[in-house]
Design an enzyme around this catalytic site. Structure first.
Site, PDB file in Angstrom:
ATOM      1  CE  LYS A   1      -4.045   2.325   2.241  1.00  0.00           C
ATOM      2  NZ  LYS A   1      -3.319   3.620   2.068  1.00  0.00           N
TER       3      LYS A   1
ATOM      4  N   GLY B   1     -22.303  21.562 -31.565  1.00  0.00           N
ATOM      5  CA  GLY B   1     -22.114  20.094 -31.279  1.00  0.00           C
ATOM      6  C   GLY B   1     -23.267  19.275 -32.049  1.00  0.00           C
TER       7      GLY B   1
ATOM      8  CE  LYS C   1     -29.563  19.867 -38.650  1.00  0.00           C
ATOM      9  NZ  LYS C   1     -30.713  19.787 -39.323  1.00  0.00           N
TER      10      LYS C   1
ATOM     11  CB  ALA D   1     -29.069  14.293 -26.172  1.00  0.00           C
TER      12      ALA D   1
END
Length: 805
Positions: free
Chosen positions: A222, A671, A673, A743
């Site tokens: 660790k 983002g 067209k 989206a």
């Protein structure tokens, strides 16, 4: 005589690109470099930082890992510290004319007093370079020659006996160029050629009081550092914290260490600790401030050359990790975490006796999970956790700013007091904490503290997180034998909870203080982007998004199940929405009021992501003056048959036409067209005036070029044209927020760009979730706001009438 006089006298800095400034010391560990120098005779120049300069030797044949080889190293003039990163070509007829390659870079560790060694003629040192590692000796040869002839000899250690480094490494450690490419001034060559993987949530270990053993487990150390995921690919290495923060800039000096990882791309899980012989979390904190030194221990491989390995058992992932690591130098700044094959209990005792952290037990047959699991268990020698600083105790000792810090942690919704820490501070810690706490001072305690404990404490707003080492917590919850280790800024104070390394039943993940449920749900299936990735994206991008989106009414495009599920456009806050999504009552057209949403901080953006939001759409005015827009948006929406080049050309024509009218503008890739051309406005006109101006302008553009533009929404009128949508400029209308996700497949992002940059962009979806995080507002020349006046409207209307005639 100044140490650099000889260096300066030999060079004409009007004719050589070599640095002439002295440079600055790294202050924590002395730096080291080797430069391959194609001068009259090719040789290798060794540079060791010491006492404000670079001690320098010319190694005629270059270094060797063979302990029987004694390579001649001629002492040359001291060089300035700024020379340590030099690479380029020294022109002919200059001292040292020829091509210089930065061949190795790192730190060095004196194993004996340096000044004494220089006088005695024997320097014993340890190199922590990306290529040369381990123990070395510089031994002065006795003779009558004026020049100092030394011998460079490799010490007998794990790095000894490796392949000849001179033949093995023929490219620059910083630019990956050959000598010929450097001489020709070619651009840097990518170290890895594949697409760099995105950040993925790491698997976390569960705290255990028992050390599991048996055939199904193995054990690893660790480490006392920061968990890190290293992403390698054609765009260079990136370093991510366990919470997805990009800390590449903080660990920049570690980047050369990954040059020899044998892959096109990879996502490597591991831990970063202090390097060059420095140990402990406090030294790591100092190393981060000074830019190094660091060491990385790799212990898992999540992705190799575009292949996801997380579904493979640990043994297979380790084999793949060792395969890409085969060419890495022994004892280098990037190493494999050793797998412990001895009796785990005995090793654990030795680790604890030596002051180590403990061990991690891993089930060998299990796959990699992006959550806290019991497949990995951590057994600590002592407890080590993060706690929130809630105040400081006055000190009665001269020169000591405070005697102790008061600490807390979250338990459910409450911040609870857990005691004080009064040891572990040095002078630098005192100064750093004093500077950090002073602006946060408040009158009341942020948690309930017993009266006896609260006496003499100055309270602060709980924003600072400290790493604390302690023996245990008492029955009443107080820390015993607490020792301060350092501040850490990779975790927000809101996420620090009691027993924060134990599994939670619903496995929710906090991001910006908001609990994210179902974080592993893939909302962009084609891109492999999860709901948690979206939340972390909005946390990371908060400062850029809030630049325009803060304090505006906004609407959300929610897809709770991702791109394949239902889609909702939501203007008003729903029942059960997180507190980060604030509301403001706004009067509707029918005279009634409705609660519209707005955000002010990262928590608000992440709260939207928790509700399944992908897109953020904002009003053109802020809530303090809803009737006065401060932006005018022209949405260039192309017919389906048009290419992006048509939209791009339209954007430039709109820009020029606006400029002729006295309005400067900037472009936003949507983002989707199209492109938004945006004008910043002074808040002097109402919605009706701004909308009227926008409508007349769109009609003017359509009148001038009716074959290319239309100002009418009708699909029939839009055929083969770009629709200049001016309808975004009315009360209640929204437009996509800069740096919002869209989206659409591939997780594209709406990104503002510069006009010069736009000329070479080929798509409105040029940036995705990953590449957008490397952007900020610096590419955009944001113009000063301009007012829309009645006079301007009249002038534009006259121009439209003239064009129509």
């Amino acid at each position: 005589m100044d140490k650099l006089d000889d260096y300066l006298e030999r060079r004409d800095f009007d004719r050589t690109p070599e640095p002439f400034e002295a440079g600055r010391s790294s202050n924590l560990a002395p730096r080291y470099a080797i430069q391959k120098h194609d001068a009259t005779r090719t040789h290798f120049d060794l540079r060791l930082e010491w006492d404000g300069v670079l001690l320098s030797w010319a190694i005629t044949k270059g270094p060797s890992f063979d302990t029987s080889e004694k390579r001649l190293a001629v002492r040359t003039e001291d060089h300035p510290l700024s020379y340590i990163g030099f690479e380029g070509t020294i022109p002919e007829d200059n001292y040292g004319a020829g091509t210089v390659m930065l061949w190795d870079l790192g730190y060095w560790e004196p194993l004996d007093p340096v000044d004494k060694g220089l006088k005695k003629g024997h320097l014993h040192l340890r190199l922590h370079g990306a290529r040369l590692t381990g123990d070395w000796n510089l031994v002065l040869m006795k003779g009558k020659e004026k020049r100092e002839n030394w011998l460079l000899i490799k010490g007998d250690d794990e790095a000894a006996g490796a392949r000849d480094p001179v033949r093995r490494y023929r490219r620059s450690i910083s630019t990956n160029r050959t000598m010929r490419q450097i001489a020709s001034e070619k651009k840097p060559v990518p170290l890895h050629e594949g697409k760099r993987p995105r950040f993925a949530k790491p698997q976390l270990a569960t705290l255990s009081d028992e050390m599991p053993d048996g055939d199904g487990w193995w054990h690893e150390m660790k480490f006392d550092g920061y968990r890190a995921l290293i992403a390698l690919g054609e765009d260079g290495p990136r370093v991510f914290t366990r919470n997805g923060k990009d800390w590449t800039d903080r660990f920049e000096s570690l980047a050369p260490a990954f040059a020899q990882v044998d892959c096109d791309s990879a996502l490597i899980d591991g831990e970063i600790v202090a390097g060059a012989g420095l140990d402990g979390f406090s030294n790591l904190q100092k190393a981060i401030k000074n830019g190094g030194p660091f060491r990385f221990y790799a212990f898992d491989l999540l992705d190799r050359d575009g292949t996801d390995l997380t579904g493979k058992p640990l043994t297979d992932r380790r084999a793949a990790l060792e395969d890409i690591w085969h060419d890495m130098p022994a004892e280098g700044p990037a190493q494999l975490s050793p797998v412990i094959e001895e009796n785990a209990a005995e090793v654990f005792d030795r680790v604890c006796d030596a002051g180590g952290e403990g061990l991690i037990a891993k089930r060998m047959a299990d796959t990699y999970r992006h959550s806290r699991t019991k497949s990995w268990l951590k057994v600590k020698c002592r407890r080590r956790d993060e706690f929130v600083v809630i105040g400081w105790q006055e000190s009665d000792k001269r020169g000591r700013a405070y005697s102790s810090l008061a600490l807390g942690a979250h338990d459910g919704d409450d911040l609870v007091y857990v005691g004080k820490v009064g040891t572990g501070f040095d002078a630098d810690d005192m100064d750093e904490l004093s500077d950090a706490m002073r602006p946060l001072e408040r009158k009341t305690a942020p948690a309930e503290v017993p009266r006896a404990e609260a006496r003499g404490v100055h309270w602060i707003t709980p924003k600072l997180v400290a790493e604390i080492d302690y023996a245990e917590r008492t029955a009443d919850g107080m820390l015993r034998h607490a020792v301060y280790q350092g501040l850490r800024d990779d975790k927000p104070a809101r996420t620090v909870r009691l027993d924060n390394d134990r599994m939670t039943e619903d496995d929710r993940t906090p991001v910006a203080g908001v609990e994210i449920s179902s974080g592993d749900r893939k909302v962009y299936p084609d891109a492999g982007v999860t709901k948690l990735d979206v939340a972390r994206f909005y946390e990371t991008m908060a400062d850029r998004i809030l630049e325009t989106a803060a304090d505006r009414p906004l609407s959300l495009v929610r897809l709770p199940e991702g791109l394949g599920g239902d889609r909702f456009f939501q203007k008003h806050a729903g029942k059960g929405f997180p507190d980060g999504l604030k509301t403001v009552e706004i009067e509707e057209s029918d005279g009634g009021t409705e609660p519209y949403m707005y955000v002010t901080d990262a928590a608000g953006l992440v709260a939207a992501a928790q509700m399944g939001t992908l897109e953020l759409h904002i009003w053109g005015s802020r809530r303090d003056r809803l009737d006065r827009p401060d932006r005018m948006v022209f949405d260039l929406d192309p017919d389906e048959g048009l290419d992006f080049s048509d939209v791009r050309a339209a954007a430039f024509e709109v820009r020029d036409a606006l400029s002729d009218l006295g309005f400067a503008s900037w472009p936003l890739l949507t983002g989707g067209k199209g492109i938004h051309v945006i004008v910043s406005l002074r808040r002097t006109a109402g919605w009706d005036t701004v909308k009227l101006y926008a409508r007349i302008f769109a009609q003017l553009m359509a009148t001038r070029a009716p074959d290319r533009y239309t100002a009418e929404m009708s699909k029939k009128k839009r055929k083969g044209r770009v629709f200049i949508d001016y309808l975004r400029n009315e009360r209640g209308a929204t437009a996509i927020a800069p740096f919002s996700l869209r989206a659409h497949p591939g997780a594209p992002v709406a990104v503002p760009v510069g006009w010069d940059e736009l000329k070479d962009i080929e798509s409105a979806r040029a940036f995705d979730l990953e590449s957008a995080q490397e952007r900020d507002w610096s590419a955009v020349d944001l113009p000063a706001p301009v007012g829309v006046t009645e006079k301007r409207v009249d002038k534009l209307e006259a121009a439209l009438s003239q064009e129509a005639d």
